[in-house]
Write an enzyme that holds these catalytic residues in place. Structure first.
Site, PDB file in Angstrom:
ATOM      1  N   CYS A 131      25.805 -15.371  11.220  1.00 32.27           N
ATOM      2  CA  CYS A 131      26.544 -14.208  10.730  1.00 32.27           C
ATOM      3  C   CYS A 131      28.019 -14.549  10.697  1.00 32.27           C
ATOM      4  O   CYS A 131      28.551 -15.153  11.647  1.00 32.27           O
ATOM      5  CB  CYS A 131      26.292 -13.006  11.630  1.00 32.27           C
ATOM      6  N   HIS A 173      19.554  -8.350   6.737  1.00 35.20           N
ATOM      7  CA  HIS A 173      20.740  -8.656   7.531  1.00 35.20           C
ATOM      8  C   HIS A 173      21.923  -7.786   7.110  1.00 35.20           C
ATOM      9  O   HIS A 173      22.601  -7.186   7.967  1.00 35.20           O
ATOM     10  CB  HIS A 173      21.073 -10.145   7.363  1.00 35.20           C
ATOM     11  N   GLU A 174      22.177  -7.704   5.816  1.00 39.45           N
ATOM     12  CA  GLU A 174      23.333  -6.946   5.339  1.00 39.45           C
ATOM     13  C   GLU A 174      23.130  -5.448   5.486  1.00 39.45           C
ATOM     14  O   GLU A 174      24.073  -4.714   5.831  1.00 39.45           O
ATOM     15  CB  GLU A 174      23.650  -7.309   3.885  1.00 39.45           C
ATOM     16  N   HIS A 177      23.854  -4.325   8.994  1.00 38.80           N
ATOM     17  CA  HIS A 177      25.283  -4.196   9.288  1.00 38.80           C
ATOM     18  C   HIS A 177      25.754  -2.753   9.098  1.00 38.80           C
ATOM     19  O   HIS A 177      26.606  -2.261   9.853  1.00 38.80           O
ATOM     20  CB  HIS A 177      26.104  -5.091   8.352  1.00 38.80           C
TER      21      HIS A 177
END
Length: 222
Positions: A131, A173-174, A177
């Site tokens: 990351c 993953h994004e 966030h």
């Protein structure tokens, strides 16, 4: 132990003023690092806080920062903006064997607003993941192999798209966030490695050797 991320307390005016300040910078802004509260908050849904011009300029700025890093995704909180916006793109050339093992196919540039994902099927895949907001570290994360992403386009139109393999990993993953979740929250902590150790020992198609020598996911064969 899981933790619910608190919602951001930022007002629409604070978000817009911060974006305007970033757009006025002469250099690319730094990527926010772990420990900054903005990465641990549930970002505000996009509800017109920015004009169409500001939104598109922010997307272009995020794309430039992502390329410069370099990375395959960037979420607005990583620039200090608690807004549900992320950009994705994977055009890196990688070894054919690694690409095959990780089901990694090129991903054309995509910007998403207010994204959410749901697994398709029960198959999972575990690979090392890094990351840009946890500079210098990687760890193995087991994630659904395929997901369906629901989101808004930059024009505000609802959209749905299915992703699999490495593209699905980027999407998850994004999107995480924007909910205040970092990959380390989902990681096999015993796999945590510095980039140097990863490059020296574990930079191969799968995770079998790392799993055995570091002692994680001991009940699996991936």
């Amino acid at each position: 132990m899981s933790h619910a991320s608190p919602p951001t307390s930022w007002t629409p005016d604070q978000i817009r003023e911060t974006v305007q300040a970033l757009l006025a910078m002469d250099t690319l802004p730094p990527i926010v690092q772990a420990g900054n509260p903005v990465l641990r908050q549930h970002s505000a849904p996009f509800e017109g806080q920015l004009s169409a011009r500001e939104l598109h300029e922010l997307v272009e700025l995020m794309r430039k920062v992502m390329h410069a890093a370099p990375g395959v995704g960037l979420a607005a909180p990583q620039l200090g903006i608690p807004l549900q916006l992320a950009v994705l793109e994977d055009q890196f050339e990688i070894d054919d064997d690694i690409a095959a093992a990780r089901a990694r196919m090129p991903l054309e540039f995509l910007a998403v607003l207010n994204p959410s994902y749901s697994p398709l099927g029960i198959r999972t895949a575990a690979f090392f993941e890094g990351c840009l907001s946890l500079s210098g570290l990687q760890a193995v994360v087991e994630r659904p192999e395929s997901v369906r992403l629901e989101y808004l386009t930059l024009s505000g139109d609802p959209a749905s798209r299915d992703f699999s393999g490495w593209q699905a990993r980027i999407v998850q993953h994004e999107t995480d966030h924007l909910q205040g979740t970092l990959y380390i929250d989902r990681a096999e902590i015993r796999s945590l490695s510095t980039n140097d150790e990863y490059a020296a020992r574990w930079a191969e198609a799968g995770i079998g050797r790392a799993r055995q020598e570091l002692g994680f996911l001991t009940g699996t064969t991936s």
